[in-house]
Scaffold this motif. Structure first.
Motif, short mmCIF file in Angstrom:
data_model
loop_
_atom_site.label_atom_id
_atom_site.label_comp_id
_atom_site.label_asym_id
_atom_site.label_seq_id
_atom_site.Cartn_x
_atom_site.Cartn_y
_atom_site.Cartn_z
N ASP A 12 0.83 -1.21 0.00
CA ASP A 12 0.00 0.00 0.00
C ASP A 12 0.87 1.26 0.00
OD1 ASP A 12 -2.40 -1.36 -0.01
OD2 ASP A 12 -2.60 -1.36 2.17
N PHE A 13 1.92 1.26 0.81
CA PHE A 13 2.82 2.41 0.85
C PHE A 13 3.38 2.68 -0.55
CE2 PHE A 13 3.98 1.47 5.56
CZ PHE A 13 2.87 2.18 5.98
N ASP A 14 3.75 1.63 -1.24
CA ASP A 14 4.32 1.79 -2.58
C ASP A 14 3.27 2.27 -3.58
OD1 ASP A 14 6.73 0.88 -1.55
OD2 ASP A 14 6.43 -1.19 -2.21
N ILE A 18 3.36 6.60 -0.20
CA ILE A 18 3.33 7.01 1.20
C ILE A 18 4.65 6.60 1.87
CG2 ILE A 18 2.15 6.74 3.43
CD1 ILE A 18 -0.31 5.80 1.76
N SER A 19 5.15 7.47 2.72
CA SER A 19 6.31 7.14 3.54
C SER A 19 5.82 6.67 4.90
CB SER A 19 7.20 8.37 3.71
OG SER A 19 8.07 8.22 4.81
N GLY A 23 4.46 9.91 6.13
CA GLY A 23 3.11 9.99 5.57
C GLY A 23 3.16 10.47 4.13
N PHE A 24 2.41 11.53 3.83
CA PHE A 24 2.35 12.06 2.47
C PHE A 24 3.48 13.04 2.17
CE2 PHE A 24 -2.27 11.01 3.10
CZ PHE A 24 -2.35 10.04 2.12
N VAL A 25 4.28 13.36 3.16
CA VAL A 25 5.41 14.28 2.96
C VAL A 25 6.43 13.64 2.01
CG1 VAL A 25 7.35 15.44 4.11
CG2 VAL A 25 5.10 15.34 5.24
N LEU A 26 6.94 14.43 1.08
CA LEU A 26 7.94 13.92 0.14
C LEU A 26 9.26 13.67 0.88
CD1 LEU A 26 8.67 13.34 -2.87
CD2 LEU A 26 9.44 15.72 -3.00
N GLU A 27 9.78 12.46 0.75
CA GLU A 27 11.04 12.11 1.41
C GLU A 27 12.22 12.75 0.68
OE1 GLU A 27 11.00 7.91 3.52
OE2 GLU A 27 10.44 7.71 1.43
N PRO A 299 -1.61 12.40 -7.74
CA PRO A 299 -2.58 11.36 -8.11
C PRO A 299 -2.59 10.13 -7.21
CG PRO A 299 -1.54 12.25 -10.07
CD PRO A 299 -0.83 12.86 -8.90
N ALA A 300 -1.42 9.68 -6.75
CA ALA A 300 -1.39 8.48 -5.89
C ALA A 300 -2.08 8.75 -4.56
CB ALA A 300 0.06 8.05 -5.65
N HIS A 301 -1.93 9.96 -4.02
CA HIS A 301 -2.59 10.31 -2.75
C HIS A 301 -4.11 10.40 -2.95
CE1 HIS A 301 1.44 12.42 -1.50
NE2 HIS A 301 1.57 11.12 -1.72
N ARG A 302 -4.48 11.00 -4.06
CA ARG A 302 -5.90 11.10 -4.40
C ARG A 302 -6.50 9.70 -4.53
NH1 ARG A 302 -5.92 13.18 -10.02
NH2 ARG A 302 -4.56 14.73 -9.03
N GLN A 303 -5.72 8.78 -5.09
CA GLN A 303 -6.19 7.41 -5.30
C GLN A 303 -6.48 6.71 -3.97
OE1 GLN A 303 -3.43 4.94 -7.47
NE2 GLN A 303 -4.68 3.10 -7.25
N LEU A 304 -5.69 7.00 -2.95
CA LEU A 304 -5.94 6.39 -1.64
C LEU A 304 -7.27 6.86 -1.07
CD1 LEU A 304 -5.30 4.73 0.84
CD2 LEU A 304 -3.81 6.58 1.65
N ILE A 305 -7.55 8.15 -1.17
CA ILE A 305 -8.83 8.68 -0.68
C ILE A 305 -9.99 7.99 -1.40
CG2 ILE A 305 -10.28 10.74 -0.45
CD1 ILE A 305 -7.63 12.36 -0.46
#
Length: 411
Positions: A12-14, A18-19, A23-27, A299-305
């Motif tokens: 799921d993280f991949d 997600i880190s 979390g959603f913060v860019l590493e 888009p990946a974050h939107r996809q989780l919601i």
């Protein structure tokens, strides 16, 4: 079983980018681009001085139109989007509320448009840019705490600008364990694993409480007059904005002005994930606004919601069970989200409403927004109506009549 669960979580993280820790913060965001783009970084790195000396627009007018084709990976694209976003906001608002730019020159508009298309983001400075991808460590070997952190790019506003974006970042980091908890709950509902659901909800609750405690740092880091009178205009967009009612023309991109919202906490993927998990459905204008804000997320974050939104209803699942422990865990989660939203409401009152009224009575600072955005959020919503609506809807999700049977009895 635990190994399978861990593998599922990592997948799921991949999938959703997600880190586990952030979390959603860019590493580890990049701070440099290929030398070809030096002119962009030179402007962005000196943005505050160029805005305050009113030199930015002239330098942008002399800037070459660069191709974004040399940008190869995700981090380079994110830094380019951040860079062009900061320059664009500075360009539009250099002269303050009375003379916003009506046209974004092609040297900014064209590469910004192309970079945005590759990332699936709009060509405006978003929350994902200014908060999630705009940080660096002063000491790379040190911890991610506010004294050891700085912004990659900044607007006028000094320490208040730094504090505003970094506290928002730390709040997002505090959400990381809650996002993992939400994923655990999502999978546990599918297999009717009540114990795992409860454990996941406890994680979310603890995370929401930590987010609220972290949010309190804002009062020590950000001065209300500096936020309202200096910084706020630079994160304002050109949709539902009385200062740019027709929007902004992107030269070389469109023959008509484009309407886009400025960065807003409503663009936080974490908060919308918790809403989706807890089946909190905001309706009418509030719901439509929040749905539109998803277009400003990666888009990946939107996809989780969206994935959480279409999963079997957690609330209905709990209502169908005679478990007071599970019900209590759900209600604790909802209450923690209500508390966070109440705190946000009070903070906005201090930094926007009260500060705006003070500016109006004392005379507006040189580049301040004056009365133009006193009741309007940077995303374009009626800010107090919106925040009260999301708080009230969240509160209505509480399960009022708890089942009397405990988990132990059920088992």
């Amino acid at each position: 079983m635990e190994t399978n669960s861990r593998e599922t979580l990592q997948a799921d993280f991949d999938t959703f980018d997600i880190s586990e820790e952030l979390g959603f913060v860019l590493e580890e965001p990049l701070t440099h681009l290929p030398d070809y783009y030096r002119v962009w970084l030179d402007l962005a790195n000196n943005l505050t001085h160029l805005i305050e000396s009113r030199k930015l627009r002239d330098l942008v007018h002399n800037m070459p139109v660069l191709s974004p084709d040399l940008l190869t990976d995700h981090r380079e694209l994110r830094l380019a989007h951040l860079t062009l976003g900061f320059i664009s906001m500075g360009y539009v608002w250099q002269e303050g509320q009375h003379a916003p730019a009506q046209i974004l020159p092609k040297a900014l508009a064209w590469p910004y448009w192309l970079v945005s298309r590759r990332l699936g983001l709009p060509p405006i400075l978003t929350y994902a840019d200014s908060v999630l991808a705009n940080w660096k460590l002063r000491d790379p070997t040190g911890d991610m705490e506010i004294r050891n952190m700085d912004l990659i790019f900044s607007f006028p506003g000094g320490e208040s600008c730094r504090g505003f974006f970094l506290v928002s970042l730390l709040v997002e980091m505090a959400a990381s364990s809650g996002i993992a908890g939400a994923l655990e709950v999502m999978h546990a509902v599918k297999i009717c694993d009540l114990i795992s659901i409860q454990k996941g909800l406890i994680k979310v609750t603890q995370s929401l409480k930590k987010m609220k405690e972290t949010f309190k740092l804002m009062h020590n880091q950000v001065e209300p007059t500096a936020f309202h009178g200096t910084l706020r205009i630079f994160v304002s967009g050109w949709k539902d904005n009385p200062m740019l009612p027709r929007g902004l023309l992107y030269e070389g991109v469109s023959s008509e002005p484009i309407l886009l919202s400025g960065g807003s906490a409503a663009q936080s993927s974490a908060i919308q994930c918790f809403d989706a998990l807890l089946c909190i459905q905001h309706e009418d204008e509030t719901g439509a606004f929040l749905t539109r804000m998803r277009d400003y997320m990666p888009p990946a974050h939107r996809q989780l919601i969206e994935t959480l939104s279409i999963c079997p209803s957690l609330r209905d699942f709990i209502l169908s069970r005679s478990s007071s422990d599970l019900c209590q865990a759900y209600n604790s989660c909802v209450s923690a989200l209500v508390d966070l939203r109440c705190y946000h409401l009070n903070t906005v009152t201090k930094y926007v409403i009260v500060a705006g009224n003070h500016a109006r009575s004392m005379g507006c600072p040189l580049r301040g927004v004056g009365t133009a955005l006193n009741n309007t959020g940077t995303g374009g919503s009626n800010i107090m109506v919106f925040l009260k609506s999301v708080r009230n809807t969240t509160q209505k999700a509480l399960i009022l009549e708890r089942p009397s049977t405990s988990r132990e009895t059920e088992i």
